[in-house]
Write a protein that holds these residues in place. Sequence first.
Motif, PDB file in Angstrom:
ATOM      1  N   GLU A  37       0.822  -1.215   0.000  1.00 16.12           N
ATOM      2  CA  GLU A  37       0.000   0.000   0.000  1.00 16.12           C
ATOM      3  C   GLU A  37       0.851   1.259   0.000  1.00 16.12           C
ATOM      4  O   GLU A  37       0.455   2.274  -0.570  1.00 16.12           O
ATOM      5  N   GLU A  38       2.019   1.219   0.629  1.00 15.60           N
ATOM      6  CA  GLU A  38       2.923   2.370   0.569  1.00 15.60           C
ATOM      7  C   GLU A  38       3.351   2.618  -0.876  1.00 15.60           C
ATOM      8  O   GLU A  38       3.370   3.761  -1.342  1.00 15.60           O
ATOM      9  N   THR A  61       0.346   3.908  -2.770  1.00 16.23           N
ATOM     10  CA  THR A  61       0.089   5.297  -2.391  1.00 16.23           C
ATOM     11  C   THR A  61       1.073   6.225  -3.084  1.00 16.23           C
ATOM     12  O   THR A  61       0.691   7.278  -3.601  1.00 16.23           O
ATOM     13  N   ASP A  62       2.343   5.837  -3.097  1.00 14.74           N
ATOM     14  CA  ASP A  62       3.355   6.657  -3.777  1.00 14.74           C
ATOM     15  C   ASP A  62       3.060   6.767  -5.272  1.00 14.74           C
ATOM     16  O   ASP A  62       3.149   7.862  -5.848  1.00 14.74           O
ATOM     17  N   TRP A  90      -5.692   8.073  -4.822  1.00 14.82           N
ATOM     18  CA  TRP A  90      -4.663   8.312  -3.807  1.00 14.82           C
ATOM     19  C   TRP A  90      -5.268   8.218  -2.399  1.00 14.82           C
ATOM     20  O   TRP A  90      -4.706   7.574  -1.516  1.00 14.82           O
ATOM     21  N   GLN A  91      -6.439   8.845  -2.208  1.00 15.88           N
ATOM     22  CA  GLN A  91      -7.089   8.805  -0.893  1.00 15.88           C
ATOM     23  C   GLN A  91      -7.453   7.373  -0.497  1.00 15.88           C
ATOM     24  O   GLN A  91      -7.294   6.990   0.663  1.00 15.88           O
ATOM     25  N   HIS A 143      -5.932   4.570  -1.440  1.00 15.19           N
ATOM     26  CA  HIS A 143      -4.709   3.860  -1.060  1.00 15.19           C
ATOM     27  C   HIS A 143      -4.174   4.352   0.280  1.00 15.19           C
ATOM     28  O   HIS A 143      -3.706   3.549   1.095  1.00 15.19           O
ATOM     29  N   GLU A 144      -4.246   5.635   0.511  1.00  9.65           N
ATOM     30  CA  GLU A 144      -3.766   6.197   1.785  1.00  9.65           C
ATOM     31  C   GLU A 144      -4.616   5.671   2.946  1.00  9.65           C
ATOM     32  O   GLU A 144      -4.105   5.319   4.004  1.00  9.65           O
ATOM     33  N   ARG A 190      -3.594   2.122   3.603  1.00 11.51           N
ATOM     34  CA  ARG A 190      -2.281   2.086   4.253  1.00 11.51           C
ATOM     35  C   ARG A 190      -2.413   2.434   5.738  1.00 11.51           C
ATOM     36  O   ARG A 190      -1.841   1.760   6.596  1.00 11.51           O
TER      37      ARG A 190
END
Length: 146
Positions: free
Chosen positions: A14-15, A18-19, A101-102, A104-105, A108
């Motif tokens: 997930e990091e 997210t990246d 992005w949200q 995935h964040e 995470r």
Amino acid sequence: MTQKSPLNTLIEIEEKNTDDAAKRLGNAIRAHEETQKKLALLVQYRDDYDARFQAGAAKGLSITQYHNFQSFIRKLDSAIDGQKQVVKDAENRIQMARKLWQDHERKRLSYGTLQTRAEVSLQNKETKRDQKAMDEHASRSFFYKR
């Protein structure tokens, strides 16, 4: 060496996701800025051309010149409308990239919370085990001192 847990693997995945999503969001924002610059240039060019048309009309234009000006202004208006749609599409891509992005964040952070809870639980078990061992040791010591 500590063993890598499945939760750690999920967090690492997930990091990375997210990246990657943040990079895509940044690219979408930059693309949107470029589309807005192109729209601004087209609008400025149209305004300049319209000013030239007005100045020419004040001096007097032939019918051919008048039609040429009008035809070109219509083409510029059409190009501006098309660029406005491109800007709108770029805005939609930003919204989609931001949501991705949200998502995935959020995942995470959720995995991080689960990992923290698991670590606290493990630490509590170790503390209880240590306390039990100390209690048994104290009990034996007391028993054998008698």
